[in-house]
Scaffold this motif. Structure first.
Motif, PDB file in Angstrom:
ATOM      1  N   UNK A   1       0.826  -1.214   0.000  1.00 35.10           N
ATOM      2  CA  UNK A   1       0.000   0.000   0.000  1.00 35.10           C
ATOM      3  C   UNK A   1       0.854   1.255   0.000  1.00 35.10           C
ATOM      4  N   UNK A   2       2.080   1.146   0.501  1.00 28.18           N
ATOM      5  CA  UNK A   2       2.963   2.310   0.570  1.00 28.18           C
ATOM      6  C   UNK A   2       4.366   1.904   0.147  1.00 28.18           C
ATOM      7  N   UNK A   3       5.042   2.819  -0.519  1.00 27.47           N
ATOM      8  CA  UNK A   3       6.426   2.601  -0.952  1.00 27.47           C
ATOM      9  C   UNK A   3       7.288   3.711  -0.381  1.00 27.47           C
ATOM     10  N   UNK A   4       8.410   3.343   0.229  1.00 20.84           N
ATOM     11  CA  UNK A   4       9.337   4.308   0.805  1.00 20.84           C
ATOM     12  C   UNK A   4      10.702   4.095   0.164  1.00 20.84           C
ATOM     13  N   UNK A   5      11.213   5.136  -0.498  1.00 21.69           N
ATOM     14  CA  UNK A   5      12.510   5.061  -1.166  1.00 21.69           C
ATOM     15  C   UNK A   5      13.449   6.064  -0.506  1.00 21.69           C
ATOM     16  N   UNK A   6      14.589   5.580  -0.024  1.00 20.32           N
ATOM     17  CA  UNK A   6      15.548   6.420   0.686  1.00 20.32           C
ATOM     18  C   UNK A   6      16.751   6.726  -0.192  1.00 20.32           C
ATOM     19  N   UNK A   7      17.123   8.003  -0.240  1.00 23.25           N
ATOM     20  CA  UNK A   7      18.279   8.430  -1.022  1.00 23.25           C
ATOM     21  C   UNK A   7      19.532   8.523  -0.175  1.00 23.25           C
ATOM     22  N   UNK A   8      20.343   9.575  -0.428  1.00 21.13           N
ATOM     23  CA  UNK A   8      21.636   9.696   0.236  1.00 21.13           C
ATOM     24  C   UNK A   8      21.718  10.904   1.158  1.00 21.13           C
ATOM     25  N   UNK A   9      20.596  11.613   1.374  1.00 24.89           N
ATOM     26  CA  UNK A   9      20.632  12.814   2.187  1.00 24.89           C
ATOM     27  C   UNK A   9      20.494  12.544   3.674  1.00 24.89           C
TER      28      UNK A   9
END
Length: 308
Positions: A260-268
């Protein structure tokens, strides 16, 4: 704030703050008559606000409480997280009053919420809230049983870890008035037929840092539902304080489905902070495309104990 909008500078507790020229905040400083709101947005149902009384308060600057949010939306995801890490992030004084809820050995809970305040006393802005879910101050902590109790009563407590916003007005009011961990960074909301997506950019690099995408759930309930979210923290003098917002949800649905939810983490910095929480299973997702809210000025925590 709309791109290329005309702004004017106002002073809030010694901070020069750009606000929308001719906007609600410039004209009324958190106390617009409901008749003005009705004239500007006649489609809104303002009946709930008519039963709420504003009072003038000193929050480090002159304001009115509660602050009204007339038209808003949000998505929320509740995840398990490393319990010892959560405890380490809370000040000792706060930890003596409230603790993270332990849902099973070594695991607590955090809530990640993306808000869009489309029309409020502070004009409009987006906000991302990362909070530890805790027990109520002065009440026992029975872990999952406490969580069930809060869910049934629609009365949730937490400790706010991070609260980026995309207007300087929201940042200064939050930091000075509520001692909340706000900073200014671009937060962009976009939607399609299937989902709502928030892009949170890193304040230092300007690059995409965190992406949160939530499904538009079917079967929305249109039965109005009152929910209270409260937080415990320290004021600017290091004293225990609490604040809360009561929301009237007029369209809402939830899901326990992992997709139901997608969480994408970058480099900050925010993405790295979230990684250190060691997020695990997503326990609940909430899709709330329509709600209204009243945010109350903080008070000493002792006042809560006195009232109870």
């Amino acid at each position: 704030m709309p791109e290329h909008a005309d702004t004017t500078l106002i002073d809030i507790a010694g901070h020069p703050v750009p606000v929308l020229k001719g906007g609600l905040y410039e004209r009324y400083r958190s106390n617009p008559p409901l008749s003005v709101i009705h004239q500007q947005a006649p489609e809104l149902d303002l009946s709930w606000f008519k039963g709420l009384q504003k009072t003038q308060v000193d929050m480090g600057f002159a304001s009115y409480s509660p602050n009204f949010y007339y038209q808003n939306s949000r998505i929320t995801a509740v995840y398990t997280a490393d319990l010892e890490r959560l405890r380490a992030l809370m000040p000792a004084e706060v930890l003596a009053q409230v603790q993270p809820l332990q849902v099973w050995p070594g695991r607590g809970l955090v809530a990640l919420t993306a808000y869009s305040y489309d029309y409020c006393d502070n004009d409009s802005y987006n906000e991302i809230a990362l909070s530890i879910i805790t027990n109520t101050p002065g009440k026992s902590n029975f872990g999952p049983f406490t969580l069930v109790g809060q869910s049934l009563s629609k009365d949730f407590w937490g400790y706010v870890l991070k609260l980026p916003v995309n207007t300087e007005l929201a940042r200064v009011r939050g930091v000075v008035g509520y001692n909340l961990p706000k900073w200014l960074t671009p937060i962009n909301r976009r939607e399609d037929t299937a989902a709502v997506t928030y892009d949170i950019l890193d304040a230092q690099t300007g690059k995409l840092d965190v992406l949160m995408r939530g499904r538009k759930l079917q079967g929305l309930s249109d039965e109005p539902e009152l929910v209270t979210n409260s937080f415990t923290n320290l004021d600017h003098q290091g004293r225990l304080a609490y604040g809360y917002a009561t929301s009237r949800q007029t369209a809402h649905a939830s899901s326990m489905s992992a997709d139901a939810v997608e969480l994408v983490l970058g480099d900050g910095s925010l993405a790295q902070y979230i990684r250190e929480l060691q997020l695990g299973r997503m326990l609940k997702y909430e899709y709330v495309p329509a709600f209204q809210s009243a945010l109350y000025a903080p008070k000493p925590l002792a006042a809560l104990h006195a009232d109870n």
